[in-house]
Motif scaffolding. Structure first.
Motif, mmCIF file in Angstrom:
data_model
loop_
_atom_site.group_PDB
_atom_site.id
_atom_site.type_symbol
_atom_site.label_atom_id
_atom_site.label_comp_id
_atom_site.label_asym_id
_atom_site.label_seq_id
_atom_site.Cartn_x
_atom_site.Cartn_y
_atom_site.Cartn_z
ATOM 1 N N LEU A 24 9.884 -106.974 -82.708
ATOM 2 C CA LEU A 24 10.664 -108.176 -83.101
ATOM 3 C C LEU A 24 11.288 -106.856 -83.890
ATOM 4 N N VAL A 25 12.155 -105.801 -83.197
ATOM 5 C CA VAL A 25 13.514 -105.128 -83.686
ATOM 6 C C VAL A 25 14.455 -105.504 -84.829
ATOM 7 N N LYS A 26 14.159 -104.175 -85.672
ATOM 8 C CA LYS A 26 14.646 -104.861 -87.119
ATOM 9 C C LYS A 26 15.380 -103.057 -88.126
ATOM 10 N N PRO A 27 16.511 -102.931 -87.009
ATOM 11 C CA PRO A 27 16.722 -101.463 -87.472
ATOM 12 C C PRO A 27 17.674 -101.534 -89.198
ATOM 13 N N THR A 28 17.869 -100.374 -89.312
ATOM 14 C CA THR A 28 19.251 -100.287 -90.381
ATOM 15 C C THR A 28 20.436 -100.811 -90.368
ATOM 16 N N PRO A 29 20.955 -101.856 -91.555
ATOM 17 C CA PRO A 29 22.465 -102.303 -91.015
ATOM 18 C C PRO A 29 22.955 -100.957 -90.557
ATOM 19 N N GLU A 30 24.680 -101.493 -89.501
ATOM 20 C CA GLU A 30 25.346 -100.478 -89.138
ATOM 21 C C GLU A 30 24.659 -99.124 -88.421
ATOM 22 N N SER A 31 23.372 -99.191 -88.162
ATOM 23 C CA SER A 31 22.792 -98.128 -87.111
ATOM 24 C C SER A 31 23.076 -98.347 -85.556
ATOM 25 N N PHE A 32 22.880 -97.394 -84.779
ATOM 26 C CA PHE A 32 22.852 -98.034 -83.300
ATOM 27 C C PHE A 32 21.858 -97.821 -82.799
ATOM 28 N N ILE A 33 21.162 -98.713 -81.930
ATOM 29 C CA ILE A 33 19.922 -98.981 -80.978
ATOM 30 C C ILE A 33 20.354 -98.532 -79.700
ATOM 31 N N VAL A 34 19.295 -97.599 -79.163
ATOM 32 C CA VAL A 34 19.580 -97.058 -77.899
ATOM 33 C C VAL A 34 18.163 -97.298 -77.644
ATOM 34 N N GLN A 35 17.826 -97.902 -76.556
ATOM 35 C CA GLN A 35 16.635 -98.005 -75.622
ATOM 36 C C GLN A 35 17.089 -97.375 -74.314
ATOM 37 N N VAL A 36 15.391 -97.057 -73.639
ATOM 38 C CA VAL A 36 15.292 -96.348 -72.248
ATOM 39 C C VAL A 36 15.597 -97.427 -71.277
ATOM 40 N N GLY A 37 16.434 -96.468 -70.259
ATOM 41 C CA GLY A 37 16.975 -97.629 -68.711
ATOM 42 C C GLY A 37 15.543 -97.734 -68.336
ATOM 43 N N GLU A 38 15.459 -98.202 -66.940
ATOM 44 C CA GLU A 38 14.693 -97.556 -65.595
ATOM 45 C C GLU A 38 15.182 -95.821 -64.933
ATOM 46 N N SER A 39 16.408 -95.574 -65.343
ATOM 47 C CA SER A 39 16.966 -94.751 -64.676
ATOM 48 C C SER A 39 16.342 -93.321 -65.012
ATOM 49 N N ALA A 40 16.319 -93.601 -66.082
ATOM 50 C CA ALA A 40 15.157 -92.298 -67.415
ATOM 51 C C ALA A 40 14.198 -92.203 -66.730
ATOM 52 N N ASP A 41 13.584 -93.601 -66.728
ATOM 53 C CA ASP A 41 11.872 -93.271 -66.554
ATOM 54 C C ASP A 41 11.753 -92.691 -65.513
ATOM 55 N N ILE A 42 12.789 -92.945 -64.448
ATOM 56 C CA ILE A 42 12.375 -92.301 -62.890
ATOM 57 C C ILE A 42 12.902 -90.244 -63.095
ATOM 58 N N LEU A 43 14.184 -90.615 -63.403
ATOM 59 C CA LEU A 43 14.397 -89.020 -63.653
ATOM 60 C C LEU A 43 13.485 -87.765 -63.897
ATOM 61 N N SER A 44 12.989 -88.860 -65.253
ATOM 62 C CA SER A 44 12.796 -87.928 -66.246
ATOM 63 C C SER A 44 10.507 -87.750 -66.221
ATOM 64 N N LYS A 45 10.324 -88.006 -64.910
ATOM 65 C CA LYS A 45 9.205 -88.232 -64.306
ATOM 66 C C LYS A 45 8.067 -88.915 -64.982
ATOM 67 N N GLY A 46 8.880 -89.810 -65.782
ATOM 68 C CA GLY A 46 7.827 -90.719 -66.263
ATOM 69 C C GLY A 46 7.661 -90.094 -67.953
ATOM 70 N N MET A 47 7.879 -89.103 -68.067
ATOM 71 C CA MET A 47 8.128 -88.681 -69.707
ATOM 72 C C MET A 47 8.893 -89.340 -70.404
ATOM 73 N N LEU A 48 9.943 -90.349 -69.824
ATOM 74 C CA LEU A 48 10.236 -91.656 -70.658
ATOM 75 C C LEU A 48 10.226 -92.378 -70.095
ATOM 76 N N ARG A 49 9.764 -94.202 -71.619
ATOM 77 C CA ARG A 49 9.264 -95.390 -70.363
ATOM 78 C C ARG A 49 10.403 -96.152 -71.023
ATOM 79 N N SER A 50 10.855 -96.870 -69.599
ATOM 80 C CA SER A 50 11.784 -98.075 -70.243
ATOM 81 C C SER A 50 11.491 -99.195 -71.158
ATOM 82 N N THR A 51 12.530 -100.362 -71.909
ATOM 83 C CA THR A 51 11.998 -100.991 -72.581
ATOM 84 C C THR A 51 12.430 -102.271 -72.075
ATOM 85 N N LEU A 52 11.455 -102.602 -71.824
ATOM 86 C CA LEU A 52 11.135 -104.348 -71.357
ATOM 87 C C LEU A 52 11.716 -105.516 -72.879
ATOM 88 N N HIS A 53 12.144 -106.329 -72.491
ATOM 89 C CA HIS A 53 13.108 -106.193 -73.786
ATOM 90 C C HIS A 53 13.787 -108.197 -73.545
#
Length: 504
Positions: free
Chosen positions: A359-388
């Motif tokens: 359960l995601v609990k960031p600090t107030p007023e911050s921005f959340i950045v999630q990895v998508g599947e295209s980043a997963d593919i383009l990075s050859k698996g060095m980034l992992r997309s987020t199931l959410h």
């Protein structure tokens, strides 16, 4: 309702905006350098930044949650507080008024806004990115600024006056939408640059720049009470002989002058106010943190772009307000921002290795950045997309959720290659097949290409439930596919004929 015990609170890794600028700037000197951005002053500073870079990659990589928070972004708080409340107001307008305001601000929608049972209302604008950077709207429409006039010296009919009153609330809609979109796109581009440096490529940033576009979505997650209101509004309109006067109140109309206490919907008259929540821990005294599989605003899914950048959501409630029918027949209600009722954002992600919901609990007023599947593919698996997914607050039927999201993606003609990528997360599809009961798939590869054997009695029940609604990646991605083909196949399998996901 099911009770999920396998969950934890996730406080995301925080990347401060100043460090984002330092890490994404060129280390080489220039004739007119900016010391704070272009030069590393000492070896200790180098070590600090290298440590942050490693933490970013670990957080977004196969062993991390695939999600981080960016803090300290200038003007972010003001822009967020200006834009997000407009999502609810737009969602609860009549179809005619909303259509007019969206047209004036060159916004569209990608959900059926005439459906009173919708759990989400989304207002979208395709944004164009250029090197300045500047965002330009690519949808045609009038400039609403030219429509701002002084109505005090003009004659209007009652309906025109109503329109002007409504429109005045949205005079900064387009401007704020684009300004916040500029900010969030730049965050994503700079984060892509940091990841590219660590990976040793230019795929992520260049793919975003080649696309030149991103979709911004202003999203309102409806409360149960609002859905009841929308149904009542539709019935009233069908039975009315003249124009319908509507309000922003999600409550059944009271007698004239009567005051209605607004509560949770489960306990009559119970006020869910800021006082009902501990401001230090953001934890409600009534409900405790919990995860959910079925009580969802958005079903479990992966984003298929590169990065998804989100504002921390705003929870709105009519609590501490009074709904009154005035002499002119209008129902008037005010709302206020409330602390997250369960102490978190209700964005929940799944960690398949640990079989836990986070359960995601960031600090107030911050921005959340999630990895998508295209980043997963383009990075050859060095980034992992987020199931959410996004869960509903269990005990607060009158609570709504507002957020603003920017989706960064490759160009439509970007070609994906998965050959020679042993660690790419195509195996996630095999994982979903196995956990959903396909006995033909019994061997998985984790992100380090380590074999994992799952027998039938080792398939965790929680994973089975979640992956049952996820179309496997291997069924959606083929070597040599363009991003357009991949996104089309993904959309088809999520929403198409088999109805694998009814909400998202």
């Amino acid at each position: 309702m099911e009770k999920i015990d396998d969950y934890e609170i996730l406080e995301p890794f925080q990347l401060h905006f100043s460090d984002l600028l330092l890490l994404s700037s060129s280390p080489s000197p220039s004739p007119s350098p900016s010391p704070s951005l272009l030069q590393f002053s000492s070896s200790s500073e180098n070590e600090r930044l290298e440590s942050i870079s490693r933490a970013v990659m670990e957080t977004l990589g196969p062993s991390g949650p695939g999600l981080l928070a960016i803090t300290g972004v200038p003007k972010a708080s003001d822009l967020r507080r200006t834009l997000l409340p407009l999502a609810r107001k737009l969602a609860l307008l009549s179809n005619e008024d909303r259509r007019r305001i969206l047209k004036d601000n060159s916004l569209g929608s990608d959900v059926p806004l005439k459906n009173p049972d919708r759990s989400v209302s989304s207002f979208a604008l395709q944004l164009k990115y250029v090197q300045d950077p500047v965002l330009e709207e690519t949808l045609s429409g009038s400039n609403h600024k030219d429509d701002c006039i002084d109505i005090a010296n003009k004659e209007h009919s009652d309906m025109d006056s109503l329109h002007d009153s409504q429109d005045s609330e949205f005079t900064k809609l387009s401007e704020t939408f684009k300004e916040l979109g500029i900010c969030m796109m730049e965050l994503g581009v700079r984060l892509a640059r940091i990841c590219d440096k660590a990976i040793g490529s230019h795929e992520l940033e260049q793919s975003i720049l080649d696309s030149c576009t991103a979709k911004g979505r202003l999203i309102h997650y409806h409360s149960v009470g609002e859905n009841l209101y929308l149904k009542e509004l539709g019935r009233t309109k069908r039975s009315a002989k003249g124009p319908v006067r509507h309000c922003f109140s999600p409550h059944v109309a009271p007698e004239q002058g009567e005051k209605i206490p607004v509560g949770s919907g489960n306990t009559v008259g119970e006020l869910m106010s800021l006082e009902a929540v501990d401001p230090e821990t953001c934890t409600s005294r009534i409900s405790s943190c919990r995860a959910s599989l079925s009580n969802l605003w958005q079903q479990w899914h992966y984003d298929y772009g590169i990065f998804t950048v989100l504002t921390v959501p705003m929870f709105m409630s009519p609590c501490e307000s009074q709904t009154i029918v005035s002499a002119d027949g209008f129902h008037k209600s005010s709302t206020q921002e409330c602390y997250p009722p369960d102490g978190h954002t209700h964005l929940q992600i799944f960690d398949p290795k640990r079989n836990k919901i986070l359960l995601v609990k960031p600090t107030p007023e911050s921005f959340i950045v999630q990895v998508g599947e295209s980043a997963d593919i383009l990075s050859k698996g060095m980034l992992r997309s987020t199931l959410h997914s996004v869960s509903r607050p269990v005990e607060y039927d009158n609570l709504s959720r507002e957020t603003f999201v920017v989706f960064l993606q490759p160009a439509w003609d970007k070609v994906f290659s998965i050959s020679g990528c042993p660690t790419i997360d195509v195996v996630r599809g095999q994982e979903s097949s196995t956990l959903a009961g396909n006995h033909n798939e019994q061997i998985l590869l984790d992100s380090d290409a380590t074999c994992i054997h799952l027998s039938d009695n080792e398939s965790p029940k929680l994973s089975q439930e979640i992956f049952r609604v996820i179309p496997p990646l291997y069924s959606r991605l083929k070597d040599g596919m363009t991003f357009a083909e991949f996104s089309r196949e993904t959309t088809k399998q999520y929403y198409g004929g088999n109805g694998m996901q009814s909400k998202r």
